[in-house]
Motif scaffolding. Structure first.
Motif, PDB file in Angstrom:
ATOM      1  N   SER A 152       0.938  -1.184   0.015  1.00  0.00           N
ATOM      2  CA  SER A 152       0.055  -0.026  -0.131  1.00  0.00           C
ATOM      3  C   SER A 152       0.965   1.233   0.018  1.00  0.00           C
ATOM      4  N   ALA A 153       1.697   1.201   0.897  1.00  0.00           N
ATOM      5  CA  ALA A 153       2.769   2.643   0.961  1.00  0.00           C
ATOM      6  C   ALA A 153       3.381   2.802  -0.347  1.00  0.00           C
ATOM      7  N   LEU A 154       3.935   1.795  -1.281  1.00  0.00           N
ATOM      8  CA  LEU A 154       4.591   1.900  -2.420  1.00  0.00           C
ATOM      9  C   LEU A 154       3.730   2.184  -3.390  1.00  0.00           C
ATOM     10  N   ASP A 155       2.712   1.517  -3.478  1.00  0.00           N
ATOM     11  CA  ASP A 155       1.527   1.827  -4.535  1.00  0.00           C
ATOM     12  C   ASP A 155       0.943   3.280  -4.398  1.00  0.00           C
ATOM     13  N   GLU A 156       0.576   3.472  -3.177  1.00  0.00           N
ATOM     14  CA  GLU A 156       0.060   4.856  -3.088  1.00  0.00           C
ATOM     15  C   GLU A 156       1.032   5.922  -3.029  1.00  0.00           C
ATOM     16  N   GLY A 157       2.245   5.749  -2.562  1.00  0.00           N
ATOM     17  CA  GLY A 157       3.460   6.615  -3.035  1.00  0.00           C
ATOM     18  C   GLY A 157       3.641   7.019  -4.287  1.00  0.00           C
ATOM     19  N   LEU A 158       3.567   6.002  -5.015  1.00  0.00           N
ATOM     20  CA  LEU A 158       3.816   5.978  -6.447  1.00  0.00           C
ATOM     21  C   LEU A 158       2.604   6.929  -7.103  1.00  0.00           C
ATOM     22  N   PHE A 159       1.504   6.808  -6.596  1.00  0.00           N
ATOM     23  CA  PHE A 159       0.337   7.280  -7.062  1.00  0.00           C
ATOM     24  C   PHE A 159       0.578   9.010  -6.596  1.00  0.00           C
ATOM     25  N   LEU A 160       1.093   9.338  -5.657  1.00  0.00           N
ATOM     26  CA  LEU A 160       1.099  10.546  -5.245  1.00  0.00           C
ATOM     27  C   LEU A 160       2.212  11.310  -5.834  1.00  0.00           C
ATOM     28  N   THR A 161       3.185  10.514  -6.462  1.00  0.00           N
ATOM     29  CA  THR A 161       3.956  11.301  -7.575  1.00  0.00           C
ATOM     30  C   THR A 161       3.503  12.099  -8.648  1.00  0.00           C
ATOM     31  N   ARG A 162       2.142  11.767  -8.889  1.00  0.00           N
ATOM     32  CA  ARG A 162       1.308  12.208  -9.870  1.00  0.00           C
ATOM     33  C   ARG A 162       1.097  14.081  -9.428  1.00  0.00           C
ATOM     34  N   PHE A 163       0.865  14.184  -8.146  1.00  0.00           N
ATOM     35  CA  PHE A 163       0.930  15.320  -7.752  1.00  0.00           C
ATOM     36  C   PHE A 163       1.893  16.084  -7.044  1.00  0.00           C
ATOM     37  N   LYS A 165       5.463  17.434  -5.246  1.00  0.00           N
ATOM     38  CA  LYS A 165       6.821  17.688  -5.723  1.00  0.00           C
ATOM     39  C   LYS A 165       7.528  16.459  -5.341  1.00  0.00           C
ATOM     40  N   LYS A 166       7.597  16.172  -4.072  1.00  0.00           N
ATOM     41  CA  LYS A 166       8.565  15.148  -3.547  1.00  0.00           C
ATOM     42  C   LYS A 166       7.919  14.136  -2.585  1.00  0.00           C
ATOM     43  N   VAL A 167       7.991  12.878  -2.659  1.00  0.00           N
ATOM     44  CA  VAL A 167       7.352  11.947  -1.937  1.00  0.00           C
ATOM     45  C   VAL A 167       8.422  11.181  -0.996  1.00  0.00           C
ATOM     46  N   THR A 168       8.604  11.513   0.198  1.00  0.00           N
ATOM     47  CA  THR A 168       9.474  10.739   1.235  1.00  0.00           C
ATOM     48  C   THR A 168       8.656   9.762   1.904  1.00  0.00           C
ATOM     49  N   ARG A 185      10.044   0.085  -9.036  1.00  0.00           N
ATOM     50  CA  ARG A 185       9.295   1.356  -9.648  1.00  0.00           C
ATOM     51  C   ARG A 185       9.581   2.432  -8.474  1.00  0.00           C
ATOM     52  N   ALA A 186       9.495   2.541  -7.544  1.00  0.00           N
ATOM     53  CA  ALA A 186       9.721   3.488  -6.557  1.00  0.00           C
ATOM     54  C   ALA A 186      10.983   4.077  -6.607  1.00  0.00           C
ATOM     55  N   MET A 187      12.172   3.127  -6.649  1.00  0.00           N
ATOM     56  CA  MET A 187      13.455   3.253  -6.332  1.00  0.00           C
ATOM     57  C   MET A 187      13.948   4.132  -7.516  1.00  0.00           C
ATOM     58  N   GLN A 188      13.300   3.771  -8.631  1.00  0.00           N
ATOM     59  CA  GLN A 188      13.541   4.263 -10.157  1.00  0.00           C
ATOM     60  C   GLN A 188      12.722   5.763 -10.361  1.00  0.00           C
ATOM     61  N   ASN A 189      11.819   5.974  -9.554  1.00  0.00           N
ATOM     62  CA  ASN A 189      11.049   7.407  -9.483  1.00  0.00           C
ATOM     63  C   ASN A 189      11.872   8.524  -8.896  1.00  0.00           C
ATOM     64  N   GLU A 190      12.205   9.438  -9.774  1.00  0.00           N
ATOM     65  CA  GLU A 190      12.949  10.554  -9.255  1.00  0.00           C
ATOM     66  C   GLU A 190      12.303  11.446  -8.158  1.00  0.00           C
ATOM     67  N   LYS A 191      10.924  11.144  -7.966  1.00  0.00           N
ATOM     68  CA  LYS A 191      10.268  12.075  -7.084  1.00  0.00           C
ATOM     69  C   LYS A 191      10.109  11.495  -5.611  1.00  0.00           C
ATOM     70  N   ILE A 192      10.809  10.087  -5.445  1.00  0.00           N
ATOM     71  CA  ILE A 192      10.588   9.332  -4.302  1.00  0.00           C
ATOM     72  C   ILE A 192      12.048   9.277  -3.673  1.00  0.00           C
ATOM     73  N   GLU A 193      11.837   9.591  -2.156  1.00  0.00           N
ATOM     74  CA  GLU A 193      13.132   9.340  -1.706  1.00  0.00           C
ATOM     75  C   GLU A 193      12.767   8.643  -0.284  1.00  0.00           C
ATOM     76  N   PHE A 194      13.785   7.901   0.085  1.00  0.00           N
ATOM     77  CA  PHE A 194      13.319   6.923   1.477  1.00  0.00           C
ATOM     78  C   PHE A 194      14.117   7.564   2.802  1.00  0.00           C
TER      79      PHE A 194
END
Ligand code: NAP
Length: 311
Positions: A152-163, A165-168, A185-194
């Motif tokens: 859920s966290a990753l699915d929804e985190g990826l969804f949130l990158t549509r809106f 600026k940055k998803v941590t 997918r999350a690791m490759q998404n530029e808007k996501i950091e951990f």
């Protein structure tokens, strides 16, 4: 003896009430502690068809309820404390009343697990959310945090990158629980950091969320992280406590139903989030509430030896 008792007042339960009331079954709906269910956690529902301007979650609940009552559904603002569903006569108890019915529709929903930290409850709907689909749009161009490391966290985190600026994504361990494909997918998404090995100690703000106090579980160090919104995805808990001794549950603890929303007990149907761990949307809950209502109508007609039209 009632035809049908519906337990739960979210979109699933109230849709079942609308349909069974229109079928002249005179349903009794017992609303439960959190009237309206999870939908009322959302400030503005913009994805429910028919409301292009959006609609407040609580307002939606009131409209559903009004519609059910218009067709004669009886709504009781009480909490079911016990059920006895196995016989042909179903028994449903509240603290001081006992009801009997030919059928029961379970629509008790699920509860997003809460972090239980200071600030969480205070900022629900003002920066703290449990639903990216519902609230992601409000964080367009903003920085948001996602708590959890599961699908859920990753699915929804990826969804949130549509809106956003940055998803941590903030996870309490140094390894994710989510499926490999989502991790990739999350690791490759530029808007996501951990941020790893960290838990939320406090959600801080005035009118809305402004920052998170994070605690590193390995070092014990507490740090401040400015943030505009926090999405909590640490799992859902289907509300099945009343039924777990009699109704079959799936491995994820949702109520097991067939395609027609029938449980393992004849005359007992389940709809909405209590039997769905995949979609969990107001519109899908309402849809399955409709299915349960139609199935109930057939079941009651059969019990009475009547032919159900169109069967
Ligand atoms: P989940 O798999 O139980 O994951 C919950 C996550 O939250 C875990 O990473 C857990 O950490 C973390 N967590 C739990 N309590 C916490 C706390 N108090 N503080 C901080 N972190 C906490 O739940 P889910 O992601 O909602 O998924 C539920 C089910 O639906 C799963 O079976 C999942 O596969 C399925 N699902 C599938 C998809 C998909 O296939 N696309 C999408 C969504 C959900 P730990 O890892 O350390 O335990």
């Amino acid at each position: 003896m009632r035809n049908v008792i519906i337990i739960g007042s979210g979109p699933a339960g109230l849709t079942a009430a609308i349909y069974t009331a229109r079928a002249n079954l005179k349903p009794l709906l017992i609303a439960g502690l959190e009237r309206g269910g999870q939908v009322t956690l959302t400030n503005d529902l913009e994805n429910f068809p028919g409301f292009p301007e959006g609609l407040g979650g609580f307002e939606m609940y009131q409209l559903f309820e009004k519609q059910a009552q218009k067709f004669g559904a009886e709504i009781l603002y009480d909490v079911v404390t016990r059920v006895d569903l196995e016989g042909e006569v179903k028994k449903v108890y509240t603290a001081d009343q006992e009801f009997e019915a030919k059928s029961v529709i379970i629509a008790t929903g699920s509860t997003p697990k809460r972090l239980g930290v200071p600030g969480e409850k205070e900022f629900i709907g003002r920066g703290v959310s449990y639903c990216a689909t519902c609230d992601g749009f409000f964080f367009t161009g903003k920085n948001v945090a996602v708590i959890g490391g599961g699908n859920s966290a990753l699915d929804e985190g990826l969804f949130l990158t549509r809106f956003a600026k940055k998803v941590t994504i903030i996870h309490r361990r140094d390894r994710l629980r989510a499926d490999a494909i989502l991790q990739e997918r999350a690791m490759q998404n530029e808007k996501i950091e951990f941020i790893w090995d960290s838990i939320v100690d406090e959600i801080v703000g005035k009118d809305g969320v402004e920052s998170l106090k994070l605690k590193n579980v390995k070092t014990g160090q507490i740090t401040d992280h400015p943030i505009d919104g926090v999405f909590v995805f640490i799992g859902h808990k289907p509300n099945v406590e009343l039924f777990e001794n009699s109704i079959d549950l799936a491995p994820d603890r949702t109520i097991q139903t067939d395609r027609r929303t029938r449980t393992n007990i004849e005359g007992v149907f389940a709809c909405g989030d209590v039997q769905d761990s995949i979609y969990r949307q107001a519109v899908t809950a309402a849809g399955s509430g409709c299915q349960s209502a139609i199935e109930t109508e057939k079941y009651v007609a059969e019990l009475e030896g009547k032919a159900y039209p169109g069967k």
